[in-house]
Enzyme design. Structure first.
Site, short mmCIF file in Angstrom:
data_model
loop_
_atom_site.label_atom_id
_atom_site.label_comp_id
_atom_site.label_asym_id
_atom_site.label_seq_id
_atom_site.Cartn_x
_atom_site.Cartn_y
_atom_site.Cartn_z
N CYS A 1 0.83 -1.20 0.00
CA CYS A 1 0.00 0.00 0.00
C CYS A 1 0.87 1.25 0.00
O CYS A 1 2.03 1.21 0.38
CB CYS A 1 -0.96 0.04 1.17
SG CYS A 1 -2.07 -1.37 1.31
N LYS B 1 10.41 -17.21 -8.71
CA LYS B 1 10.25 -16.22 -9.77
C LYS B 1 9.21 -16.68 -10.80
O LYS B 1 8.38 -15.90 -11.25
CB LYS B 1 11.60 -15.97 -10.47
CG LYS B 1 12.56 -15.14 -9.67
CD LYS B 1 12.08 -13.71 -9.54
CE LYS B 1 12.65 -13.04 -8.29
NZ LYS B 1 12.05 -13.47 -7.03
N GLU C 1 5.69 -16.49 -9.30
CA GLU C 1 5.27 -15.12 -8.99
C GLU C 1 4.67 -14.41 -10.19
O GLU C 1 3.65 -13.73 -10.07
CB GLU C 1 6.47 -14.30 -8.50
CG GLU C 1 6.82 -14.45 -7.04
CD GLU C 1 7.99 -13.56 -6.66
OE1 GLU C 1 7.85 -12.80 -5.69
OE2 GLU C 1 9.04 -13.61 -7.33
N LYS D 1 4.91 -5.06 -3.51
CA LYS D 1 6.27 -4.86 -3.03
C LYS D 1 6.26 -4.42 -1.57
O LYS D 1 5.29 -3.82 -1.10
CB LYS D 1 6.94 -3.78 -3.89
CG LYS D 1 8.46 -3.76 -3.84
CD LYS D 1 9.03 -4.85 -4.70
CE LYS D 1 10.53 -4.70 -4.86
NZ LYS D 1 11.08 -5.85 -5.60
#
Length: 627
Positions: free
Chosen positions: A2, A504, A507, A622
């Site tokens: 956020c 990876k 994801e 992230k």
């Protein structure tokens, strides 16, 4: 996770708020919104479940303007991505409904999780407050409204005393134009000081304010800040006035430019030679000062005394950083002779462990704000383990402030959710830590140190050569794009690299991928192998190569199709059912830093072929600042 931006100004700040959200969108992109004072006694908000670019267009269509406002981009925790759950949230007061024509009394944005929201929800609902969302955030805005008696800062201070969990918030009240109140606990929030006394800002990350101000105040845990035109007041968790240092921060807004690349992930993969070179800049010897970038602490807490005193290492990390720590375990035990335990941070503090005061507790985090890792660090400190060090990419982060020692990587801003350059620079930092501990305990000769440093300095050139393999990796990706499952195999210090490769792929491509230590193949996973299951093998020419070749034969005997990343002298050749990409050179102990790059490229190009949103994969964000 956020992103928050807020401003008090004499100009229309909607463009600034939207621009700030665009820079923070990689931290959460399930929904977004803006709220501003549009007139005396009137707050107005615009929200949506599209991306920030769509929000900007919506604000322009509706002519939204105001000199005081807040904005948010969301990663959903409580409640699905929906307009009703998007921030900012509002309170109309008890016994009111959104259908009322009057403007909301309070509006708020929030990062974090409120653990006691159910009890607060029941209390506030009983008092007549109507809840329009499924979020935990809405209890905060109604709570502040219920405590408001003419002073917003006082209401916020009273409200946060009742919250359990983590939060950073920014709040407006309709009756107090040009006033913005923020608070933080367990989630980052910074104050940006504008020039000439005309404006001030709040944000969850200084990068959101790049180009607006470089004068940044990092708020401490428990702080409440009252932001007005040209002035601000901070009180700590006990309500006492507090002074916080003003820092000049170059937030590198240019890092948000894609340049010639299609996605940020691709850009960041190709930035790895530069990131590693920057991380090694000025490293001429393995000296304790490399690890003393944190704030000054008491005498005797420096790296020289700490490294000589510790007897073992405990690494705490999550996700990609956990795999970096897993590689470091092999280095620390083989080179430094130092026992090492690697723990998933989110699990460590919820089990009974045996603390040792002579342990070096190492945290690894790209952002330095990872909630689980911070909590694990504090738990370890609470158990009496006071020797702490972080490997981190953000000098101003909570992790750096709370650890006694730090190694700062220089990866630069990483925007793609799937971490790449942060991982390789973490490995560089952890290898330097390994050498420093080995040297401190008399296990590293001058000749060995020189050889290792020479190999490290060669890495940028070696990485460039690996990146030149991209066309071959694209060929693999075209085949992987049609698959729904994959296995990754590695042995020794390349097993964590296989794990990182599988992470990876899952994801950003949404292909189910698992990684195994290759010797475990016959203990269960071999049952999954068919011609439809690609098997990726990390195959450096090391002491385990012959064992690994036997594991590969087990796959071929079951009709499996192999994709091997092999060193030039490994004597593994392409044949039917065996696809080989040869690494340009072998770099011994540093081989994981090279072998991970083709796996990053494989995930990236497979995602491109499948048409997924590479930089913003579904359900992820992230900087995980919630537990």
């Amino acid at each position: 996770m956020c992103g928050i931006v807020g401003a008090v100004s004499t100009r229309n700040i909607v463009p600034i708020l939207v621009q700030g959200l665009q820079r923070l969108e990689y931290r959460g992109y399930d929904s977004c919104g803006v709220a501003v004072h549009v007139a005396a006694g009137h707050l107005r908000r615009v929200r949506g479940i599209a991306r920030v670019a769509d929000l900007a267009a919506q604000c322009e269509r509706e002519g939204l303007q105001g000199s005081t406002g807040i904005a948010h981009t969301r990663w959903a925790t409580h409640g699905a991505p929906a307009v009703a759950n998007a921030h900012p949230h509002v309170s109309f007061g008890p016994e009111a409904r959104e259908a009322d024509e009057r403007a909301p009394r309070v509006t708020l944005v929030h990062n974090g999780i409120i653990e006691n929201h159910e009890a607060l929800h029941a209390e506030l609902a009983a008092r007549g407050y109507d809840f329009a969302s499924q979020t935990d955030t809405e209890v905060i805005v109604h709570l502040i409204d219920s405590l408001y008696a003419g002073d917003l800062a006082e209401a916020v201070r009273a409200a946060v005393k009742r919250l359990r969990g983590s939060y950073s918030i920014a709040v407006l009240h309709r009756d107090e134009p040009q006033r913005l109140v923020g608070a933080r606990q367990g989630s980052p929030l910074v104050l940006g000081l504008g020039a000439d006394g005309k404006e001030n800002f709040l944000a969850s990350d200084a990068m959101a304010l790049a180009g607006v101000t470089d004068q940044i105040v990092y708020l401490d845990e428990g702080d409440v800040v009252d932001v007005q035109l040209g002035k601000h007041w901070i009180v700590d968790g006990d309500g006492r006035p507090a002074e916080r240092a003003v820092r000049t921060v170059q937030a590198m807004s240019g890092a948000a430019e894609l340049g010639p690349y299609r996605h940020y992930m691709q850009k960041e993969i190709f930035e790895q030679p530069r990131a590693v070179a920057d991380t090694l800049e000025g490293v001429k010897a393995v000296v304790p000062e490399l690890f003393e970038a944190a704030a000054q602490h008491a005498p005797g807490d420096g790296a020289y005394h700490t490294f000589a005193r510790v007897r073992q290492v405990l690494i705490l990390a999550c996700g990609t950083s956990y795999y970096a720590g897993s590689v470091a375990k092999y280095w620390l035990e083989s080179v430094a002779g130092m026992p090492c335990q690697v723990e998933i941070a989110s699990e460590y503090r919820y089990r009974t462990s045996v603390p040792d005061p002579d342990t070096l507790v190492v945290t690894i985090s790209q952002s330095g704000e990872t909630a689980d890792t911070l909590a694990a660090l504090r738990h370890a400190q609470g158990l009496g383990m006071r020797h702490t060090l972080t490997v981190c990419n953000v000098a101003t982060s909570a992790m750096v402030r709370e650890c006694k020692l730090a190694f700062l990587t220089r990866a630069g801003v990483e925007i793609g959710v799937a971490s790449t350059k942060a991982f390789t620079t973490q490995l560089v930092g952890l290898f330097l830590l390994t050498l420093a501990l080995a040297k401190s305990h008399g296990r590293l000769t001058d000749e060995q140190e020189a050889a290792h440093l020479k190999a490290l300095r060669h890495l940028p050139v070696a990485l460039q050569a690996v990146l030149a393999l991209e066309p071959q990796v694209i060929g693999w990706a075209e085949q992987f794009a049609a698959k729904e499952n994959a296995l990754f195999l590695g042995r020794g210090l390349h097993y964590p690299i296989a794990q990182e490769g599988a992470l990876k792929l899952k994801e950003i491509t949404y292909i189910h991928a698992e990684a195994y230590a290759a010797g475990e193949l016959k203990h269960g996973p071999l049952a999954l192998v068919t011609s439809a299951m690609p098997v990726v093998v990390v195959a450096p020419n090391d002491a385990l190569l012959e064992k690994l070749k036997s594991n590969m034969q087990e796959v071929r005997a079951r009709g499996g199709v192999l994709y091997a990343l092999a060193d030039a002298d490994s004597r593994i050749d392409s044949s039917e059912g065996l696809h080989v990409i040869r690494m340009p050179e072998s770099v011994g102990l540093l081989s994981p830093i090279l072998h991970v790059v083709p796996l990053q490229l494989l995930a990236y190009h497979t995602a491109v072929a499948r048409g997924t949103d590479v930089d913003k994969p579904r359900n992820l964000a992230k900087s995980v600042t919630v537990e």
